[in-house]
Design an enzyme around this catalytic site. Structure first.
Site, mmCIF file in Angstrom:
data_model
loop_
_atom_site.group_PDB
_atom_site.id
_atom_site.type_symbol
_atom_site.label_atom_id
_atom_site.label_comp_id
_atom_site.label_asym_id
_atom_site.label_seq_id
_atom_site.Cartn_x
_atom_site.Cartn_y
_atom_site.Cartn_z
ATOM 1 N N ASN A 1 -12.819 -3.682 3.146
ATOM 2 C CA ASN A 1 -13.810 -2.612 3.236
ATOM 3 C C ASN A 1 -14.749 -2.761 2.044
ATOM 4 O O ASN A 1 -14.283 -2.925 0.913
ATOM 5 C CB ASN A 1 -13.126 -1.243 3.205
ATOM 6 C CG ASN A 1 -12.197 -1.037 4.384
ATOM 7 O OD1 ASN A 1 -12.488 -1.469 5.490
ATOM 8 N ND2 ASN A 1 -11.069 -0.395 4.145
ATOM 9 N N GLY B 1 -16.289 2.150 3.835
ATOM 10 C CA GLY B 1 -14.972 2.784 3.747
ATOM 11 C C GLY B 1 -14.156 2.381 2.538
ATOM 12 O O GLY B 1 -12.954 2.646 2.486
ATOM 13 N N GLN B 2 -14.797 1.751 1.542
ATOM 14 C CA GLN B 2 -14.054 1.354 0.338
ATOM 15 C C GLN B 2 -13.852 2.568 -0.562
ATOM 16 O O GLN B 2 -14.818 3.251 -0.904
ATOM 17 C CB GLN B 2 -14.821 0.261 -0.415
ATOM 18 C CG GLN B 2 -14.084 -0.247 -1.649
ATOM 19 C CD GLN B 2 -14.820 -1.387 -2.359
ATOM 20 O OE1 GLN B 2 -15.913 -1.792 -1.943
ATOM 21 N NE2 GLN B 2 -14.224 -1.879 -3.426
ATOM 22 N N HIS C 1 -10.395 -5.727 -2.747
ATOM 23 C CA HIS C 1 -9.021 -5.864 -2.236
ATOM 24 C C HIS C 1 -9.051 -6.258 -0.777
ATOM 25 O O HIS C 1 -9.934 -5.863 -0.023
ATOM 26 C CB HIS C 1 -8.209 -4.582 -2.440
ATOM 27 C CG HIS C 1 -8.888 -3.324 -1.983
ATOM 28 N ND1 HIS C 1 -9.876 -2.719 -2.714
ATOM 29 C CD2 HIS C 1 -8.727 -2.564 -0.871
ATOM 30 C CE1 HIS C 1 -10.296 -1.636 -2.087
ATOM 31 N NE2 HIS C 1 -9.620 -1.521 -0.951
ATOM 32 N N ASP D 1 0.845 -1.196 0.000
ATOM 33 C CA ASP D 1 0.000 0.000 0.000
ATOM 34 C C ASP D 1 0.886 1.255 0.000
ATOM 35 O O ASP D 1 1.892 1.309 0.705
ATOM 36 C CB ASP D 1 -0.904 -0.020 1.247
ATOM 37 C CG ASP D 1 -2.084 0.925 1.109
ATOM 38 O OD1 ASP D 1 -3.228 0.437 1.037
ATOM 39 O OD2 ASP D 1 -1.870 2.166 1.082
ATOM 40 N N HIS E 1 -6.786 -6.096 2.638
ATOM 41 C CA HIS E 1 -5.650 -5.454 3.302
ATOM 42 C C HIS E 1 -5.017 -6.481 4.246
ATOM 43 O O HIS E 1 -5.698 -6.979 5.154
ATOM 44 C CB HIS E 1 -6.107 -4.276 4.166
ATOM 45 C CG HIS E 1 -6.760 -3.142 3.437
ATOM 46 N ND1 HIS E 1 -6.109 -1.952 3.180
ATOM 47 C CD2 HIS E 1 -8.017 -2.999 2.932
ATOM 48 C CE1 HIS E 1 -6.938 -1.121 2.555
ATOM 49 N NE2 HIS E 1 -8.099 -1.729 2.392
HETATM 50 P P1 AMP Z 1 -9.901 1.035 0.703
HETATM 51 O O1 AMP Z 1 -10.082 2.275 1.513
HETATM 52 O O2 AMP Z 1 -10.248 -0.211 1.456
HETATM 53 O O3 AMP Z 1 -10.603 1.125 -0.637
HETATM 54 O O4 AMP Z 1 -8.347 0.915 0.450
HETATM 55 C C1 AMP Z 1 -7.721 1.463 -0.671
HETATM 56 C C2 AMP Z 1 -6.246 1.435 -0.367
HETATM 57 O O5 AMP Z 1 -5.552 1.608 -1.582
HETATM 58 C C3 AMP Z 1 -5.761 2.540 0.579
HETATM 59 O O6 AMP Z 1 -5.132 1.940 1.709
HETATM 60 C C4 AMP Z 1 -4.770 3.321 -0.281
HETATM 61 O O7 AMP Z 1 -3.664 3.798 0.456
HETATM 62 C C5 AMP Z 1 -4.371 2.312 -1.321
HETATM 63 N N1 AMP Z 1 -3.891 2.840 -2.580
HETATM 64 C C6 AMP Z 1 -4.457 3.799 -3.342
HETATM 65 N N2 AMP Z 1 -3.739 4.011 -4.459
HETATM 66 C C7 AMP Z 1 -2.681 3.141 -4.413
HETATM 67 C C8 AMP Z 1 -1.582 2.864 -5.266
HETATM 68 N N3 AMP Z 1 -1.387 3.521 -6.423
HETATM 69 N N4 AMP Z 1 -0.691 1.908 -4.889
HETATM 70 C C9 AMP Z 1 -0.854 1.243 -3.738
HETATM 71 N N5 AMP Z 1 -1.883 1.448 -2.877
HETATM 72 C C10 AMP Z 1 -2.777 2.389 -3.208
#
Ligand code: AMP
Length: 109
Positions: A89, A95-96, A102, A33, A104
């Site tokens: 999420n 919170g997505q 994905h 991330d 985490h």
């Molecule tokens: P969510 O809030 O569950 O949708 O998580 C999305 C995650 O994607 C967040 O933790 C961001 O920091 C991560 N994220 C967004 N853009 C990128 C990227 N280009 N490379 C890696 N992680 C990313």
């Protein structure tokens, strides 16, 4: 014409934007991330387009099971033998922020 990637994770999948890849196989990709919430913060995504956890179907059993096996292996490989969190999420109220399923993988603290 190939479908245009419409979100950041699809762009990572088609390599049009870079990521620090931790695992890559036919079914899923894992990468670190960019804004880690823990010393280890890896995202594991299916290569198949699945927008949210609520969109999974019986056809996704294999990829979902596979992602769990990859998560456990990555946790071991990344030094999380003492434990970790695996978080999804789902949707706006969950919170997505990126509309591609994905998981985490968080740990190290
Ligand atoms: P969510 O809030 O569950 O949708 O998580 C999305 C995650 O994607 C967040 O933790 C961001 O920091 C991560 N994220 C967004 N853009 C990128 C990227 N280009 N490379 C890696 N992680 C990313």
């Amino acid at each position: 014409m190939a479908m245009m990637a419409d979100n950041v994770f699809l762009k990572i999948l088609d390599r049009s934007i870079p990521a620090k890849v931790a695992h890559d196989d036919d079914l899923c990709l894992a990468f670190h991330d960019v804004r880690p919430q823990a010393p280890v913060h890896v995202l594991i995504i299916p290569k198949k387009v699945i927008r949210t956890h609520a969109d999974v179907t019986a056809a996704d059993r294999e990829v979902l099971g596979h992602i769990h096996l990859v998560a456990a292996k990555l946790a071991a490989d990344l030094g999380l033998a003492d434990g970790y969190r695996l978080v999804v999420n789902c949707g706006d109220r969950g919170g997505q922020t990126v509309p591609h399923l994905h998981f985490h993988l968080l740990g190290g603290r």
